[in-house]
Motif scaffolding. Structure first.
Motif, short mmCIF file in Angstrom:
data_model
loop_
_atom_site.label_atom_id
_atom_site.label_comp_id
_atom_site.label_asym_id
_atom_site.label_seq_id
_atom_site.Cartn_x
_atom_site.Cartn_y
_atom_site.Cartn_z
N SER A 85 0.83 -1.21 0.00
CA SER A 85 0.00 0.00 0.00
C SER A 85 0.86 1.26 0.00
O SER A 85 1.91 1.30 0.65
CB SER A 85 -0.90 0.01 1.24
N PRO A 86 0.41 2.30 -0.70
CA PRO A 86 1.16 3.57 -0.63
C PRO A 86 1.10 4.21 0.76
O PRO A 86 1.87 5.12 1.05
CB PRO A 86 0.46 4.46 -1.67
N LEU A 87 0.24 3.71 1.63
CA LEU A 87 0.16 4.24 2.99
C LEU A 87 1.31 3.73 3.87
O LEU A 87 1.55 4.29 4.94
CB LEU A 87 -1.18 3.85 3.62
N ALA A 88 1.99 2.68 3.42
CA ALA A 88 3.09 2.12 4.20
C ALA A 88 4.36 2.90 3.94
O ALA A 88 4.89 2.90 2.84
CB ALA A 88 3.28 0.65 3.84
N GLY A 89 4.84 3.57 4.97
CA GLY A 89 6.08 4.33 4.85
C GLY A 89 7.28 3.44 5.11
O GLY A 89 7.14 2.25 5.42
N PRO A 90 8.48 4.00 5.02
CA PRO A 90 9.70 3.21 5.23
C PRO A 90 9.77 2.54 6.61
O PRO A 90 10.18 1.38 6.71
CB PRO A 90 10.83 4.24 5.08
N ASP A 91 9.37 3.24 7.64
CA ASP A 91 9.37 2.64 8.98
C ASP A 91 8.34 1.53 9.07
O ASP A 91 8.58 0.50 9.72
CB ASP A 91 9.10 3.69 10.05
N ASP A 92 7.20 1.71 8.43
CA ASP A 92 6.17 0.68 8.42
C ASP A 92 6.68 -0.56 7.69
O ASP A 92 6.45 -1.69 8.12
CB ASP A 92 4.89 1.18 7.73
N GLN A 93 7.39 -0.35 6.57
CA GLN A 93 7.95 -1.46 5.81
C GLN A 93 8.94 -2.26 6.67
O GLN A 93 8.94 -3.49 6.66
CB GLN A 93 8.66 -0.96 4.55
N ALA A 94 9.77 -1.55 7.40
CA ALA A 94 10.73 -2.23 8.28
C ALA A 94 10.02 -3.03 9.36
O ALA A 94 10.41 -4.16 9.67
CB ALA A 94 11.68 -1.20 8.90
N PHE A 95 8.97 -2.46 9.92
CA PHE A 95 8.19 -3.17 10.94
C PHE A 95 7.56 -4.43 10.35
O PHE A 95 7.64 -5.51 10.94
CB PHE A 95 7.09 -2.24 11.49
N LEU A 96 6.94 -4.30 9.17
CA LEU A 96 6.29 -5.45 8.53
C LEU A 96 7.31 -6.53 8.19
O LEU A 96 7.04 -7.72 8.36
CB LEU A 96 5.52 -5.01 7.29
N ALA A 97 8.48 -6.13 7.71
CA ALA A 97 9.54 -7.11 7.41
C ALA A 97 9.92 -7.87 8.67
O ALA A 97 10.13 -9.08 8.65
CB ALA A 97 10.75 -6.42 6.80
N GLY A 98 10.00 -7.15 9.79
CA GLY A 98 10.36 -7.78 11.06
C GLY A 98 9.39 -8.85 11.51
O GLY A 98 9.77 -9.80 12.19
N LEU A 99 8.13 -8.73 11.09
CA LEU A 99 7.14 -9.74 11.48
C LEU A 99 7.42 -11.10 10.83
O LEU A 99 6.95 -12.13 11.31
CB LEU A 99 5.73 -9.26 11.11
N SER A 100 8.19 -11.10 9.74
CA SER A 100 8.48 -12.36 9.06
C SER A 100 9.73 -13.05 9.61
O SER A 100 9.99 -14.22 9.26
CB SER A 100 8.66 -12.11 7.55
N PHE A 101 10.51 -12.39 10.44
CA PHE A 101 11.81 -12.93 10.87
C PHE A 101 11.72 -14.28 11.56
O PHE A 101 12.50 -15.18 11.26
CB PHE A 101 12.53 -11.94 11.78
N ASP A 102 10.80 -14.44 12.50
CA ASP A 102 10.72 -15.71 13.25
C ASP A 102 10.38 -16.88 12.34
O ASP A 102 10.99 -17.95 12.43
CB ASP A 102 9.71 -15.61 14.39
N ALA A 103 9.41 -16.68 11.47
CA ALA A 103 9.01 -17.77 10.56
C ALA A 103 10.16 -18.12 9.61
O ALA A 103 10.43 -19.31 9.36
CB ALA A 103 7.78 -17.36 9.75
N LEU A 104 10.85 -17.11 9.11
CA LEU A 104 11.96 -17.38 8.19
C LEU A 104 13.16 -17.99 8.92
O LEU A 104 13.86 -18.83 8.36
CB LEU A 104 12.36 -16.10 7.47
N ARG A 105 13.37 -17.59 10.15
CA ARG A 105 14.46 -18.19 10.94
C ARG A 105 14.20 -19.67 11.16
O ARG A 105 15.13 -20.48 11.09
CB ARG A 105 14.61 -17.48 12.28
N ALA A 106 12.94 -20.04 11.38
CA ALA A 106 12.61 -21.46 11.57
C ALA A 106 12.94 -22.27 10.31
O ALA A 106 13.44 -23.39 10.40
CB ALA A 106 11.13 -21.61 11.92
N VAL A 107 12.67 -21.71 9.14
CA VAL A 107 13.01 -22.39 7.89
C VAL A 107 14.52 -22.46 7.74
O VAL A 107 15.08 -23.50 7.37
CB VAL A 107 12.38 -21.66 6.67
N GLN A 108 15.19 -21.36 8.03
CA GLN A 108 16.64 -21.30 7.88
C GLN A 108 17.34 -22.33 8.75
O GLN A 108 18.34 -22.92 8.34
CB GLN A 108 17.12 -19.89 8.22
N GLU A 109 16.80 -22.58 9.93
CA GLU A 109 17.39 -23.58 10.82
C GLU A 109 17.27 -24.99 10.26
O GLU A 109 18.07 -25.86 10.58
CB GLU A 109 16.75 -23.48 12.21
N ARG A 110 16.26 -25.22 9.42
CA ARG A 110 16.07 -26.54 8.82
C ARG A 110 16.90 -26.71 7.56
O ARG A 110 17.03 -27.81 7.05
CB ARG A 110 14.59 -26.78 8.52
#
Length: 174
Positions: A85-110
């Motif tokens: 969305s154009p409503l998502a600013g750079p800080d919002d993008q960084a926050f949203l990216a951070g929400l994926s870290f745990d799930a991706l870390r679980a895959v990375q560990e496998r």
């Protein structure tokens, strides 16, 4: 009465100037007030849109953190849409990216090496690759988290790690 008008203009010339310029000043003030009013409505609309966007992010983030796999998958998919969305600013993008870290870390560990094949964990009909490459089973929510990461990286002008892009391209299955 005509003599009264002549005597006023002759005795007080500033009154004539005020009488002539007064309507012009009132018109300029009215245009200024209209401009300020329009700007106020635009700002209020933008603030309302941003507040509604944030409420949707909170809803989707809540789903992405649920223990139920299908709800978590819906949450990450919704977050990926909201990230574009154009409503998502750079800080919002960084926050949203951070929400994926745990799930991706679980895959990375496998395992995430270049020769790893990502396959859906919950798709019973999926035919496993017969080449001798290692297989890492992934859930729908992990694939959706990778898609969120791809979107946020693109919006922030960052390069997505190759394994995350491959994971995002995985058919999520059931």
């Amino acid at each position: 009465m005509a003599t009264d008008l002549v005597s006023v203009t002759a005795d007080e010339p500033w009154l004539v100037i005020v009488a002539t310029v007064g309507p012009l000043v009132a018109a300029v003030a009215a245009i200024g007030a209209l401009f300020v009013g329009i700007q106020t409505v635009r700002q209020r609309t933008a603030a309302d849109s941003q507040a509604q966007w944030w409420a949707r992010v909170q809803w989707a983030a809540g789903l992405a953190l649920e223990p139920d796999e299908s709800r978590r998958s819906v949450g990450f998919d919704a977050l990926a849409l909201l990230a574009s969305s154009p409503l998502a600013g750079p800080d919002d993008q960084a926050f949203l990216a951070g929400l994926s870290f745990d799930a991706l870390r679980a895959v990375q560990e496998r395992g995430t090496a270049d020769d790893v094949e990502f396959v859906p964990a919950d798709d019973e009909g999926f035919v496993r690759p017969s080449d001798a490459r290692p297989v890492v089973e992934v859930t729908r929510s992990e694939v959706a988290a990778a898609r969120l990461r791809v979107v946020t990286d693109r919006e922030r002008g960052r390069t997505t790690p190759a394994w995350v892009a491959r994971l995002a391209a995985t058919s999520a299955g059931g």
